[in-house]
Scaffold this active site. Structure first.
Site, PDB file in Angstrom:
ATOM      1  N   ALA A  63       1.273  -6.693  -0.065  1.00 55.10           N
ATOM      2  CA  ALA A  63       1.540  -5.132  -0.477  1.00 55.10           C
ATOM      3  C   ALA A  63       1.255  -4.192   0.680  1.00 55.10           C
ATOM      4  O   ALA A  63       2.141  -3.170   0.988  1.00 55.10           O
ATOM      5  CB  ALA A  63       0.801  -4.634  -1.576  1.00 55.10           C
ATOM      6  N   ASP A  64       0.233  -4.568   1.597  1.00 53.86           N
ATOM      7  CA  ASP A  64      -0.042  -3.680   2.533  1.00 53.86           C
ATOM      8  C   ASP A  64       1.054  -3.638   3.671  1.00 53.86           C
ATOM      9  O   ASP A  64       1.661  -2.873   4.279  1.00 53.86           O
ATOM     10  CB  ASP A  64      -1.344  -4.201   3.388  1.00 53.86           C
ATOM     11  CG  ASP A  64      -2.598  -3.783   2.624  1.00 53.86           C
ATOM     12  OD1 ASP A  64      -3.247  -2.818   2.919  1.00 53.86           O
ATOM     13  OD2 ASP A  64      -2.878  -4.649   1.533  1.00 53.86           O
ATOM     14  N   GLY A  65       1.682  -4.775   3.915  1.00 59.12           N
ATOM     15  CA  GLY A  65       2.899  -4.904   4.893  1.00 59.12           C
ATOM     16  C   GLY A  65       4.100  -3.971   4.540  1.00 59.12           C
ATOM     17  O   GLY A  65       4.686  -3.227   5.359  1.00 59.12           O
ATOM     18  N   GLY A  73       3.041  -0.421   4.947  1.00 59.12           N
ATOM     19  CA  GLY A  73       3.116  -0.066   6.412  1.00 59.12           C
ATOM     20  C   GLY A  73       4.166   0.134   6.585  1.00 59.12           C
ATOM     21  O   GLY A  73       4.626   0.699   7.566  1.00 59.12           O
TER      22      GLY A  73
END
Length: 409
Positions: free
Chosen positions: A179-181, A184
């Site tokens: 999810a962070d990737g 970003g």
């Protein structure tokens, strides 16, 4: 004996410039999504100033055998300034940095930036062209805006975990920061869209970058399927609910391959390579719809063929037949893989903390032909660039005063 040079070793060049030369990004974010976003910009020449508290970005504490490899790989090409952000004078320094910046990035819980005296309207009054990216778990509005927002929670809430894994076992969360990737990368694209608008109109804006949104988008078209069928997408392991055959198969020597034959032509080619060309006329396997109904029988035939051959033999056999198959690789296999080496998917950079003095990390992504990205500097030590960044902004006397009073750390 002289060590043989590695073809993937690269040196940092502090004089290197990229397509985003002259773009200053003030980055107050912590952990992964923000660092991925600003890494994309830094890799292409933006001056990314990480503004960190005295304890540093939390990502620095994620260690493998005492080495912060996540920080080192996600914060290359950046500068670090260390400020006491609980001190009003520290906040005043951030405002001075924002005056000359093109972008401002933060990942605090919604409302915290306002409590710090750095609300978007304050920053835009200082610099009307500023692009402000606000990363949070659930967004700046809505009923969950104040809930903790780690990627794990939205990986579950988005529908991803519900369809990931096997039907007879628990839902499976991803073993990396998915999810962070996504956030970003989506955030970097959004920032450049907003920058284009700011350059054309002189008007900055605020980007609400929730971790939930990008991974939820990647789950499309789950809502349309639900409306049409009233059925939830099942967990099918490595199989597909859309096309057959598609699965992971074990080889004779314990390896694994992944195979996908999602077109009729490729399926016919696969059956011929199995020595069973007549299967394409078998009523059970003639169409994709029938193959979906008889997936267990078809997988048994394909799996049995592969189980009699080693990984190398399997891949070579199907490659010769033009069938879409490949090995399932792990880090040990990727280490010296020809594709990875020749594509420079992994490079090594000097690092005194690493055994042998070299740190492996991902190569330059995305790949641009005219402005391919840069390796200007390694991930910074905490506060390493205080004087370099702040002296031109504050003046030498003010910088020394704030250093002595420990506003600058």
């Amino acid at each position: 004996m002289t060590e043989k040079p590695s073809p993937r070793r690269r040196q940092f060049d502090p004089a290197a410039t990229g397509a985003l030369q002259g773009l200053r990004v003030v980055d107050l974010s912590r952990l992964v999504a923000g660092n991925i976003l600003s890494k994309v910009l830094a890799d292409h020449g933006a001056e990314v100033v990480k503004v960190e508290p005295p304890e540093g970005d939390t990502l620095r504490a994620w260690n493998t055998r005492g080495i912060p490899v996540d920080w080192k790989t996600l914060s290359r090409n950046k500068l670090s300034v260390c400020l006491d952000l609980r001190n009003p004078e520290g906040i005043a320094v951030v405002k001075r940095l924002a005056e000359g910046a093109s972008m401002f990035l933060e990942s605090f819980r919604p409302g915290v930036l306002e409590e710090m005296g750095l609300a978007p309207e304050v920053l835009l009054a200082i610099n009307p062209r500023l692009v402000i990216v606000r990363i949070s778990g659930w967004g700046q509005d809505g009923p969950y805006r104040h809930k903790p927002g780690f990627g794990t929670l939205v990986e579950g809430y988005s529908g991803f975990a519900a369809v990931n894994g096997f039907a007879d076992r628990e839902p499976v969360l991803p073993p990396m920061y998915m999810a962070d990737g996504y956030a970003g990368l989506y955030g970097a694209a959004a920032a450049m869209i907003a920058l284009r608008h700011a350059e054309a109109t002189g008007q900055g804006q605020v980007i609400d970058c929730a971790l939930f949104d990008p991974i939820h988008v990647m789950m499309e078209p789950q809502h349309a399927r639900w409306k049409l069928t009233g059925q939830k997408k099942p967990r099918t392991g490595s199989r597909s609910t859309n096309s057959v055959p598609r699965n992971a198969y074990r080889t004779k020597d314990g390896g694994w391959v992944c195979l996908s034959a999602s077109t009729q032509g490729m399926t016919a080619k696969l059956f011929a390579s199995l020595g069973r060309p007549e299967m394409i006329e078998d009523p059970r396997f003639r169409t994709n719809a029938e193959r979906l109904k008889h997936v267990e029988e078809l997988d048994a035939i394909i799996g049995g063929f592969i189980a009699e051959r080693t990984l190398e033999e399997t891949v070579a056999h199907f490659d010769r037949a033009g069938v879409t198959i490949g090995p399932i690789m792990d880090a040990a296999m990727l280490e010296h893989d020809r594709y990875v080496v020749e594509r420079e998917a992994v490079i090594e950079v000097p690092d005194e903390d690493m055994p042998g003095g070299w740190l492996p990390m991902h190569g330059m992504v995305p790949r641009l032909s005219g402005t391919p990205g840069i390796l200007a500097r390694p991930a910074p030590k905490l506060g390493e660039h205080n004087a370099q960044v702040l002296t031109p902004v504050l003046g030498a006397a003010e910088y020394e005063r704030l250093l002595a009073s420990r506003v600058v750390r």
